[in-house]
Motif scaffolding. Sequence first.
Motif, PDB file in Angstrom:
ATOM      1  N   ASP A  30     -39.466  20.957  -9.931  1.00  0.00           N
ATOM      2  CA  ASP A  30     -38.827  21.794  -8.915  1.00  0.00           C
ATOM      3  C   ASP A  30     -37.304  21.751  -9.095  1.00  0.00           C
ATOM      4  N   LYS A  31     -36.537  21.242  -8.132  1.00  0.00           N
ATOM      5  CA  LYS A  31     -35.080  21.284  -8.242  1.00  0.00           C
ATOM      6  C   LYS A  31     -34.495  20.086  -8.990  1.00  0.00           C
ATOM      7  N   ILE A  32     -35.299  19.067  -9.201  1.00  0.00           N
ATOM      8  CA  ILE A  32     -34.774  17.828  -9.778  1.00  0.00           C
ATOM      9  C   ILE A  32     -34.932  17.866 -11.294  1.00  0.00           C
ATOM     10  N   ASN A  33     -33.803  17.929 -12.001  1.00  0.00           N
ATOM     11  CA  ASN A  33     -33.791  17.972 -13.462  1.00  0.00           C
ATOM     12  C   ASN A  33     -33.267  16.638 -13.972  1.00  0.00           C
ATOM     13  N   THR A  89     -39.293   5.192   2.439  1.00  0.00           N
ATOM     14  CA  THR A  89     -39.729   6.541   2.779  1.00  0.00           C
ATOM     15  C   THR A  89     -38.640   7.253   3.561  1.00  0.00           C
ATOM     16  N   CYS A  90     -38.048   8.283   2.952  1.00  0.00           N
ATOM     17  CA  CYS A  90     -36.957   9.021   3.596  1.00  0.00           C
ATOM     18  C   CYS A  90     -37.501  10.250   4.327  1.00  0.00           C
ATOM     19  N   LEU A  91     -36.985  10.489   5.519  1.00  0.00           N
ATOM     20  CA  LEU A  91     -37.369  11.664   6.301  1.00  0.00           C
ATOM     21  C   LEU A  91     -36.328  12.776   6.217  1.00  0.00           C
ATOM     22  N   LYS A  92     -35.051  12.415   6.052  1.00  0.00           N
ATOM     23  CA  LYS A  92     -33.977  13.400   5.960  1.00  0.00           C
ATOM     24  C   LYS A  92     -32.867  12.842   5.086  1.00  0.00           C
ATOM     25  N   PHE A 141     -27.164  15.102  -1.056  1.00  0.00           N
ATOM     26  CA  PHE A 141     -28.369  14.779  -1.825  1.00  0.00           C
ATOM     27  C   PHE A 141     -29.420  15.864  -1.610  1.00  0.00           C
ATOM     28  N   ILE A 142     -30.344  15.955  -2.536  1.00  0.00           N
ATOM     29  CA  ILE A 142     -31.460  16.895  -2.437  1.00  0.00           C
ATOM     30  C   ILE A 142     -32.737  16.108  -2.179  1.00  0.00           C
ATOM     31  N   GLN A 143     -33.525  16.555  -1.202  1.00  0.00           N
ATOM     32  CA  GLN A 143     -34.769  15.871  -0.868  1.00  0.00           C
ATOM     33  C   GLN A 143     -35.931  16.499  -1.607  1.00  0.00           C
ATOM     34  N   GLN A 144     -36.752  15.636  -2.178  1.00  0.00           N
ATOM     35  CA  GLN A 144     -38.004  16.074  -2.780  1.00  0.00           C
ATOM     36  C   GLN A 144     -39.053  15.029  -2.457  1.00  0.00           C
ATOM     37  N   GLY A 145     -40.107  15.463  -1.760  1.00  0.00           N
ATOM     38  CA  GLY A 145     -41.076  14.496  -1.270  1.00  0.00           C
ATOM     39  C   GLY A 145     -40.417  13.613  -0.227  1.00  0.00           C
TER      40      GLY A 145
END
Length: 668
Positions: A309-312, A632-635, A640-644
């Motif tokens: 997805d967005k994480i390269n 476990t991150c909620l926000k 930073f970009i969140q994925q999962g």
Amino acid sequence: MMLILVIFSILENINTSRVYQELSEVQLNQSSNIMRCTLLNKIDFYYLSQIQPNVNYEFKILESHFAVDIFVDFYLRGDYINKSINIILDGILIDQYSVQNDHSVPFCDDNQIQANTYFKTYTHYQQNLNLAFQLENSINFSLGIRNIQIIPKQCHESCSQCVGPEKNQCRSCFIGAQLSKKTNECKCPSIIPYLSLNQNQCINKCELNEYFDEILDMCVLDDKQEQINQYFWNIYDFTGWSMIENGKISPLIDKFYINMNEKGVGKFFSGQSINYRLNNAQPYQQLRIRGDIFIFKSQYQPEIYVQVDKINKLITPLHYKNETESKGYLLYHIDYIIDALPISNITISVTSNNNLLWGINQIVINTINCQANCNSCKSKLFCSTCKIGYYLYLGKCVTQCPNYSIQNNQVCKDATEEYPLTTTLLRAFDDNLITNFIVKNTKSIHSFYQNQFGTFYNGVRYFGGLKDNGNQYFHKQFINLPPHHKIILELQIMTFEFPQQITQNSILYKENSVTIQIDQQQIIKINPQNDEVQKIFSEIQHQATNLSIAMISVTSADTYFSFGISNLNIMIQRCQPLCRTCIGPDKNDCTEWIIEQNSQDQDCNSGFIFDIEQQKCALCPIGCQKCSDQKTCLKCEDTFIQQGSSCFCLNGNIDEFTLDCLVNPSIP
């Protein structure tokens, strides 16, 4: 009276494994040599005498080991003082055991018998083990043997033979590995660089059900692995794959492929990437992406990217193999883990000079659950439901409910869940295996006396009991306890009581008892009940920072009296978070708050979460603004970009002081 002092201690770095034989009833063909006690009819043993002065036992140890712990219950009968018992290991006399003092009691067939537990550690390497016992002088002396346990001390996983538990103490290696003469470590050569625990040999790369553990430096079984998808393994199946070039998507099937080692390998240029759309991830799952990357014609070190997805991510290969001279390519093996979305687009690309040609095959995409055998998770650390055949226990999936818990359908309810804010201080002796006294229960009672490991009675090993003459004194101290208001104490106790003299008319027992003291104050008094297990449960009010618990036998004259304990469980019920002192578990029970008087504010700053064990705010994962636990991150933070349930800094530049992701880092 002699005072036997038994201390509680924490033992670390003891590398012991399983018990190989637990004999509660001796399994031998010579049934005529089995003796059963009448006063304690749950004690039986195989005995040696003038008729049969020796016996042999055969064991097989599969794991690589360098030594063994040997435990044996001895029952000495007759004229045994200063008479040697020969201990023979693999045909070699290794010890002569004898006792110098008479501490016998009439607990078996009205005869005086002394019970001791023999324990020693011996060097041993072979799989086969022969253990023999022999009476050197059997005149008027017989020996009962019971409950033999052989516990191997294992080598490091990389060693096939060793002289100690560390990886630099190897004597020989598994197939393909080489022993370094300088470090005594086993290393795989570059042509087969991965040591597989599953196969016990060096291999080209980890198997599908394994992963490479960089800390252990070997392939280990992946117990969290859920689903495996294989692509381009033996033939090129292009289903679901596409190629991206200059932002345009085209079918992968139109591209040219070559045959490499009888396997198809695509030929792509620098700037061309391949893409797959995966649609089988669950919340809190991760993807493991593996593959073999072939590099042709490049004169520079290539850069291998995997984008989900967005994480390269620029991937550092686990290993590469140079086949330039013979085959004309470099082979890289990649392994990358990232949080998964319900639908994930996976893109693989390679960049270098303009002449680069690259190919790929043997792609494996695994879905990895938050925990092994978990069906759904509340977070990365806590499972909410388990798969069929497993039970949920404190957020983990187990094959059976452990001791100190009660099974309710597919859930094991721990004893701490009976009370709010309860924490375990000590759990010990929850089964009959000696090894667990030392290894599993690292905070358990331990003795410097070899004959104090315990009495195996009616299928359970009790710590203490049926041992030396005199009082017993078990003691444990806890320091720097968190704020609490109550101690919860549970244990099982078996008492053994024998008079020194037995008359024809009756047996008169005098006043014997076991007392339990908290901070030197007697809390419980236990009267003996021979041949019966007493379950002790007590709730004691307690607020002090330090805690002292002692169990003492009080023995009258002309009586042998001892006790053994099992299933020991010590818990405290804590105060509310950020409460310094309290009289109960609720907020209204707090008498002094840590942050300010009568305050009940437990909110932590952004990027922190309250840790009840440490009684303070703990840092969330890097880049996380709000989390449910420390994994476990909620926000995520804005940069930073969140994925999962993870946060990613795309360019990888994180300020070491502010922990912010630097979008445009300055160039010095």
